[in-house]
Design a protein around this motif. Sequence first.
Motif, short mmCIF file in Angstrom:
data_model
loop_
_atom_site.label_atom_id
_atom_site.label_comp_id
_atom_site.label_asym_id
_atom_site.label_seq_id
_atom_site.Cartn_x
_atom_site.Cartn_y
_atom_site.Cartn_z
N PRO A 27 -8.11 -4.10 -2.12
CA PRO A 27 -7.58 -4.17 -0.75
C PRO A 27 -6.75 -2.95 -0.36
O PRO A 27 -6.81 -2.52 0.80
CB PRO A 27 -6.73 -5.45 -0.75
N LEU A 28 -6.01 -2.37 -1.30
CA LEU A 28 -5.21 -1.19 -0.96
C LEU A 28 -6.08 0.03 -0.69
O LEU A 28 -5.73 0.88 0.13
CB LEU A 28 -4.20 -0.90 -2.07
N HIS A 52 -5.01 1.55 -7.83
CA HIS A 52 -4.87 1.68 -6.37
C HIS A 52 -3.42 1.47 -5.94
O HIS A 52 -2.93 2.15 -5.02
CB HIS A 52 -5.79 0.69 -5.67
N LEU A 53 -2.72 0.54 -6.59
CA LEU A 53 -1.32 0.32 -6.26
C LEU A 53 -0.49 1.56 -6.56
O LEU A 53 0.32 1.99 -5.73
CB LEU A 53 -0.76 -0.88 -7.05
N ILE A 54 -0.69 2.14 -7.73
CA ILE A 54 0.08 3.33 -8.12
C ILE A 54 -0.08 4.44 -7.08
O ILE A 54 0.90 5.05 -6.64
CB ILE A 54 -0.36 3.82 -9.50
N HIS A 55 -1.32 4.69 -6.66
CA HIS A 55 -1.54 5.80 -5.74
C HIS A 55 -1.16 5.46 -4.30
O HIS A 55 -0.77 6.36 -3.54
CB HIS A 55 -2.99 6.28 -5.85
N ALA A 56 -1.20 4.19 -3.94
CA ALA A 56 -0.68 3.79 -2.63
C ALA A 56 0.83 4.04 -2.56
O ALA A 56 1.35 4.52 -1.56
CB ALA A 56 -1.00 2.33 -2.34
N CYS A 57 1.53 3.70 -3.65
CA CYS A 57 2.96 3.98 -3.72
C CYS A 57 3.22 5.49 -3.65
O CYS A 57 4.13 5.95 -2.95
CB CYS A 57 3.55 3.41 -5.01
N ARG A 58 2.45 6.24 -4.40
CA ARG A 58 2.63 7.70 -4.46
C ARG A 58 2.41 8.35 -3.10
O ARG A 58 3.19 9.22 -2.67
CB ARG A 58 1.66 8.29 -5.48
N ARG A 59 1.37 7.91 -2.38
CA ARG A 59 1.06 8.53 -1.09
C ARG A 59 2.10 8.18 -0.03
O ARG A 59 2.37 8.96 0.87
CB ARG A 59 -0.32 8.06 -0.61
N ASN A 60 2.63 6.98 -0.08
CA ASN A 60 3.61 6.51 0.91
C ASN A 60 3.03 6.44 2.31
O ASN A 60 3.66 6.80 3.30
CB ASN A 60 4.86 7.41 0.92
N ALA A 111 6.47 4.67 -9.13
CA ALA A 111 5.31 5.35 -8.55
C ALA A 111 5.61 5.99 -7.20
O ALA A 111 4.77 6.70 -6.66
CB ALA A 111 4.15 4.36 -8.40
N GLY A 112 6.80 5.71 -6.62
CA GLY A 112 7.21 6.41 -5.42
C GLY A 112 7.17 5.63 -4.13
O GLY A 112 7.27 6.22 -3.05
N ALA A 113 7.04 4.31 -4.19
CA ALA A 113 7.02 3.52 -2.96
C ALA A 113 8.29 3.73 -2.16
O ALA A 113 9.39 3.78 -2.72
CB ALA A 113 6.85 2.04 -3.28
N GLY A 114 8.15 3.84 -0.83
CA GLY A 114 9.31 4.07 0.02
C GLY A 114 10.20 2.85 0.18
O GLY A 114 11.38 2.96 0.50
N PHE A 115 9.61 1.66 -0.02
CA PHE A 115 10.35 0.41 0.14
C PHE A 115 9.84 -0.56 -0.92
O PHE A 115 8.63 -0.76 -1.06
CB PHE A 115 10.11 -0.16 1.53
#
Length: 279
Positions: free
Chosen positions: A78-79, A110-118, A169-173
């Motif tokens: 889904p991400l 996919h979660l890791i890279h979604a967090c990284r991209r922000n 992983a860098g998520a903004g929130f």
Amino acid sequence: MFTDAANFDVRDYLRKEMMPHFLCPGCGHGIALRALLWALHDLDIDRDRLAVVSGIGCAGRLSAYIDANTFHTTHGRPLAYATGLALARPDLHVVVISGDGDCLAIGGNHLIHACRRNLKITCLMLNNEIYGMTGGQVSPTTSESRLTTTTPLGNTEPNFDACALATAAGAGFVGREVTRHVPKLKELIKAGLEHPGFAFVEVLSDCTEVFGRKNDLGSSPEMIMRQKSEIRPSAYRDTVDTPFHSTSLPTGILTQNDRPEYGAAYRRAAAAAAAKGAK
């Protein structure tokens, strides 16, 4: 549109033709869905501008009940679908509903890279510690010693702290809440929806029919009380709770920063390249 919070009726946001729903009696995912719809109501988000993407599993089925633009995708992806959607349609509020297996096992990368991209996406991970729909197998969040169909002697693997992973992983929130505290959960989801970057919200839910029965955790009300007695943080502790022992598991907003949102940065770069090409 339904702008008056006092007049919130969850039925206004549901596809009534999809009823009755498939959730087991006492499933915490229904509580989480209500909290999400309540948050959308409070923020007066236009459902024509709302896109809900989900994967496979009990949590993945929830998008089908929401009267908005919904997309039921493949297991763990889904991400990935939401990333393309958010980039192509930055005018939309993109929400992902995923389970702990869907989000952290096959979908972990996919979660890791979604967090990284922000990128501007709100991800709700409903954590009931098990693959509830597909056979009751162990998941990445199953507590140690718990019984599942694939850990008949008790789980010996350490489980993921999903919020710590998202933060690293860098998520903004990043935030966490239990289904027992619906108003607090609603407010946390609202904060995630308003955050101008990737928001990861872990919802600690209960699977009564598979996880609960397998581990002799009692009925749905007893499992809800377990959230209070075993996994609620010390922030909730007061004199009424003398019989209960809090743990150090934090809830609420755990991480929040204002680092650049990927979609806006990508569009600026594309515009700059186009202007350079025109010259």
